[in-house]
Design a protein around this motif. Structure first.
Motif, short mmCIF file in Angstrom:
data_model
loop_
_atom_site.label_atom_id
_atom_site.label_comp_id
_atom_site.label_asym_id
_atom_site.label_seq_id
_atom_site.Cartn_x
_atom_site.Cartn_y
_atom_site.Cartn_z
N PRO A 23 -28.17 0.97 -9.17
CA PRO A 23 -27.82 -0.42 -8.85
C PRO A 23 -28.59 -1.45 -9.69
O PRO A 23 -28.08 -2.53 -9.93
N LEU A 24 -29.80 -1.12 -10.14
CA LEU A 24 -30.56 -2.08 -10.92
C LEU A 24 -29.88 -2.39 -12.25
O LEU A 24 -29.86 -3.55 -12.68
N GLN A 25 -29.33 -1.38 -12.89
CA GLN A 25 -28.62 -1.61 -14.15
C GLN A 25 -27.36 -2.43 -13.92
O GLN A 25 -27.04 -3.33 -14.70
N ASP A 26 -26.65 -2.13 -12.83
CA ASP A 26 -25.46 -2.91 -12.50
C ASP A 26 -25.83 -4.37 -12.25
O ASP A 26 -25.13 -5.28 -12.70
N GLU A 27 -26.90 -4.58 -11.53
CA GLU A 27 -27.34 -5.95 -11.25
C GLU A 27 -27.69 -6.67 -12.55
O GLU A 27 -27.27 -7.81 -12.77
N ALA A 28 -28.41 -6.01 -13.42
CA ALA A 28 -28.77 -6.61 -14.71
C ALA A 28 -27.52 -6.93 -15.52
O ALA A 28 -27.42 -8.01 -16.13
N ASP A 29 -26.58 -6.00 -15.53
CA ASP A 29 -25.33 -6.22 -16.26
C ASP A 29 -24.56 -7.42 -15.70
O ASP A 29 -24.10 -8.28 -16.45
N ARG A 52 -16.63 -5.16 -9.16
CA ARG A 52 -17.83 -4.39 -9.55
C ARG A 52 -19.05 -4.85 -8.75
O ARG A 52 -19.82 -4.04 -8.26
N ALA A 53 -19.19 -6.16 -8.61
CA ALA A 53 -20.32 -6.69 -7.84
C ALA A 53 -20.24 -6.23 -6.39
O ALA A 53 -21.25 -5.84 -5.79
N ALA A 54 -19.05 -6.26 -5.81
CA ALA A 54 -18.89 -5.83 -4.41
C ALA A 54 -19.29 -4.37 -4.24
O ALA A 54 -19.96 -4.02 -3.26
N THR A 98 -21.33 -2.55 -6.23
CA THR A 98 -22.66 -2.16 -6.69
C THR A 98 -23.81 -2.97 -6.09
O THR A 98 -24.83 -2.40 -5.74
N VAL A 99 -23.65 -4.29 -6.00
CA VAL A 99 -24.74 -5.11 -5.48
C VAL A 99 -24.42 -5.76 -4.14
O VAL A 99 -25.29 -6.32 -3.48
N GLY A 100 -23.15 -5.72 -3.76
CA GLY A 100 -22.75 -6.22 -2.45
C GLY A 100 -22.23 -7.64 -2.47
O GLY A 100 -22.52 -8.42 -3.39
N PRO A 101 -21.46 -8.00 -1.45
CA PRO A 101 -20.81 -9.31 -1.41
C PRO A 101 -21.75 -10.48 -1.10
O PRO A 101 -21.32 -11.62 -1.16
N GLU A 102 -23.00 -10.20 -0.80
CA GLU A 102 -23.95 -11.29 -0.57
C GLU A 102 -24.69 -11.68 -1.84
O GLU A 102 -25.40 -12.68 -1.86
N HIS A 103 -24.51 -10.90 -2.90
CA HIS A 103 -25.21 -11.17 -4.16
C HIS A 103 -24.58 -12.37 -4.86
O HIS A 103 -23.37 -12.55 -4.82
N TRP A 104 -25.40 -13.15 -5.53
CA TRP A 104 -24.90 -14.37 -6.17
C TRP A 104 -23.87 -14.08 -7.26
O TRP A 104 -23.00 -14.91 -7.51
N THR A 105 -23.94 -12.93 -7.92
CA THR A 105 -22.96 -12.64 -8.97
C THR A 105 -21.56 -12.43 -8.38
O THR A 105 -20.57 -12.78 -9.01
N TYR A 106 -21.49 -11.87 -7.19
CA TYR A 106 -20.21 -11.69 -6.50
C TYR A 106 -19.60 -13.06 -6.21
O TYR A 106 -18.42 -13.30 -6.45
N ILE A 107 -20.42 -13.97 -5.70
CA ILE A 107 -19.94 -15.30 -5.35
C ILE A 107 -19.58 -16.08 -6.60
O ILE A 107 -18.54 -16.76 -6.66
N LEU A 108 -20.41 -15.99 -7.63
CA LEU A 108 -20.13 -16.72 -8.87
C LEU A 108 -18.84 -16.22 -9.52
O LEU A 108 -18.04 -17.02 -10.02
N ALA A 109 -18.62 -14.92 -9.51
CA ALA A 109 -17.38 -14.38 -10.06
C ALA A 109 -16.18 -14.86 -9.24
O ALA A 109 -15.12 -15.16 -9.80
N GLY A 110 -16.34 -14.96 -7.93
CA GLY A 110 -15.27 -15.50 -7.09
C GLY A 110 -14.98 -16.95 -7.39
O GLY A 110 -13.83 -17.38 -7.48
N PHE A 111 -16.05 -17.74 -7.59
CA PHE A 111 -15.89 -19.14 -7.93
C PHE A 111 -15.17 -19.29 -9.28
O PHE A 111 -14.26 -20.10 -9.42
#
Length: 103
Positions: free
Chosen positions: A1-7, A40-42, A44-57
């Protein structure tokens, strides 16, 4: 998950910085990219992660561009409402004092 988060921390903002293209269908292609990043964010890092929200925005922005400029838009209104609600709830929980973000 750390690599996914970094990506994702790199890929989502990087894709947004490219900005919308004027070519026909460009907004739809970008919307698909943000859907893929959001999925991918959902996973690997979950729907509470900022990248998930930013991608949705970003997906919502591209959908808006499609609605303004394309003759035919393949879109689920329910999905757009759900993503919009997720972004609003996340901002309320994580940026409650930032009224500009919540507008």
């Amino acid at each position: 998950p750390l690599q996914d988060e970094a990506d994702l921390c790199r890929l989502v903002p990087q894709a947004m910085m490219k900005g919308p293209k004027d070519a026909p269908g460009a907004a739809a292609n970008e919307a698909r990219l943000f859907q893929q990043l959001r999925s991918r964010a959902a996973r690997t890092v979950g729907p509470e992660h900022w990248t998930y929200i930013l991608a949705g925005f970003a997906w919502l922005q591209r959908v808006l561009a499609q609605l303004k400029h394309e003759r035919v838009v393949v879109l689920s209104e329910a999905e757009a409402q759900a993503v919009s609600g997720e972004v609003a709830k996340w901002l309320e929980a994580n940026a409650a004092q930032n009224s500009e973000q919540r507008l």
